[in-house]
Design an enzyme around this catalytic site. Sequence first.
Site, mmCIF file in Angstrom:
data_model
loop_
_atom_site.group_PDB
_atom_site.id
_atom_site.type_symbol
_atom_site.label_atom_id
_atom_site.label_comp_id
_atom_site.label_asym_id
_atom_site.label_seq_id
_atom_site.Cartn_x
_atom_site.Cartn_y
_atom_site.Cartn_z
ATOM 1 N N TRP A 58 -0.227 3.054 0.376
ATOM 2 C CA TRP A 58 -0.860 4.050 1.265
ATOM 3 C C TRP A 58 -0.807 5.427 0.639
ATOM 4 C CZ3 TRP A 58 -3.846 1.252 3.688
ATOM 5 C CH2 TRP A 58 -3.451 0.053 4.271
ATOM 6 N N LYS B 153 0.391 0.469 14.499
ATOM 7 C CA LYS B 153 1.664 -0.115 14.077
ATOM 8 C C LYS B 153 2.670 -0.040 15.231
ATOM 9 C CE LYS B 153 -0.245 -0.501 10.083
ATOM 10 N NZ LYS B 153 -0.329 0.505 9.043
ATOM 11 N N ASP C 192 2.310 11.186 6.566
ATOM 12 C CA ASP C 192 1.693 9.992 7.147
ATOM 13 C C ASP C 192 2.811 9.221 7.849
ATOM 14 O OD1 ASP C 192 0.641 7.499 7.707
ATOM 15 O OD2 ASP C 192 -0.031 7.084 5.650
HETATM 16 C C1 PLP Z 1 -1.328 0.870 7.959
HETATM 17 C C2 PLP Z 1 -1.074 2.143 7.261
HETATM 18 C C3 PLP Z 1 -2.114 2.962 6.810
HETATM 19 C C4 PLP Z 1 -3.562 2.577 6.958
HETATM 20 O O1 PLP Z 1 -3.935 2.718 8.276
HETATM 21 P P1 PLP Z 1 -5.434 2.499 8.774
HETATM 22 O O2 PLP Z 1 -5.309 2.911 10.198
HETATM 23 O O3 PLP Z 1 -5.750 1.069 8.572
HETATM 24 O O4 PLP Z 1 -6.309 3.391 7.984
HETATM 25 C C5 PLP Z 1 -1.791 4.161 6.221
HETATM 26 N N1 PLP Z 1 -0.513 4.544 6.070
HETATM 27 C C6 PLP Z 1 0.522 3.786 6.478
HETATM 28 C C7 PLP Z 1 1.919 4.265 6.296
HETATM 29 C C8 PLP Z 1 0.265 2.565 7.090
HETATM 30 O O5 PLP Z 1 1.289 1.800 7.514
#
Ligand code: PLP
Length: 358
Positions: A99, A191, A167
């Site tokens: 990511w 998540k 993030d």
């Molecule tokens: C799942 C995830 C993403 C991607 O998320 P999307 O909503 O599918 O774009 C980005 N960063 C982290 C830390 C993730 O766990």
Amino acid sequence: MKKHNFYAGPSILTPYTIQKTADAVLNFADTGLSILEVSHRSKEFQAVIDEAAALTKELLQLPEGYHVLFLGGGASTQFCMVPYNLLNKKAAYMNTGTWATNAIKEAKLFGEVEVVASSEDKKFTYIPKDYVIPTDAEYFHYTSNNTIYGTKFWELPNTKGHELVADVSSCFLSEPVDVTKYGVIYGGVQKNVGPSGVQIIIVREDLIADGPALKCTPTMMDWKIQAENESLYNTPPCYGIYVCGKVFKWIKKIGGLEAMKAHNEKKAKILYDFLDSSKMFKGTVEPKDRSLMNVPFITGDEELDKKFVAESKAAGFENLKGHRTVGGMRASIYNAMPIEGVEKLVAFMKKFEEENTK
Ligand SMILES: *Cc1c(COP(=O)(O)O)cnc(C)c1O
């Protein structure tokens, strides 16, 4: 058979959330209509988004001066929105896996990016500790919890005054956070706090006061316009935002983020203690960098890993297979996973170990 949901995302929601959502799909707020078929401009939906924002602020004890946005898209959308809005010349990024790598790739479309550290040398199984953020970087971006590898930043990076952008997709609302240390935190909600299709962004007001860094920023990518319109510039993902609101209510009901943290620590400890005592299974992450949310582990024998994944699935443990890029196993034990789910998993692993040790 009772299923135990270890999916990495979209992932487990509580029975409370599912029930409230099911009710609203049939009859939303006594409108006689479904949440799926009412206008985002209706007063009933306005109440939903207002409450979701208010609960986010309450749970995080957000001080004045921050906007909470609920927009369509995912964390990956922010990989470009962050540079659109903040990157004039140069940004610093930390590479802790897929990511982060994707975020870096996008930022490079807009300006100079310095990758200050990477844990790629050991397959992203640790968090780099020594690095220097260049003085001319406008912000420093990192991934708080690395979903695929099961690593976590336990200490805030020392940004030496740089804006911190995180993030937080896979650890959002899993524990208290001092948001004042950040310029921006963002994530996809699927998540820990909702269904897919919604991204949440918490941004400090002064960072958007003058509009985006890049003058050619499209309207939909512009945090300032989204904030001025309180996430209703266009049609937001109404249903997803409704579900997030119910998740926030549930977190509040169980005692807020301190209680959430205690719950998550307890679950993770059960699993890590077992991994550390097992002769067959072992964790893949440097112990001090272990995540509370995603727990990768292996047996050291690929055939045995496969057997474990197949037998665990047959026993009701959904999706313990590791991410396709790393193999092995991974148990995602987000907020909504009950203690019992982890206890059952450990009991199953013990039994598997006994049965498969000569
Ligand atoms: C799942 C995830 C993403 C991607 O998320 P999307 O909503 O599918 O774009 C980005 N960063 C982290 C830390 C993730 O766990």
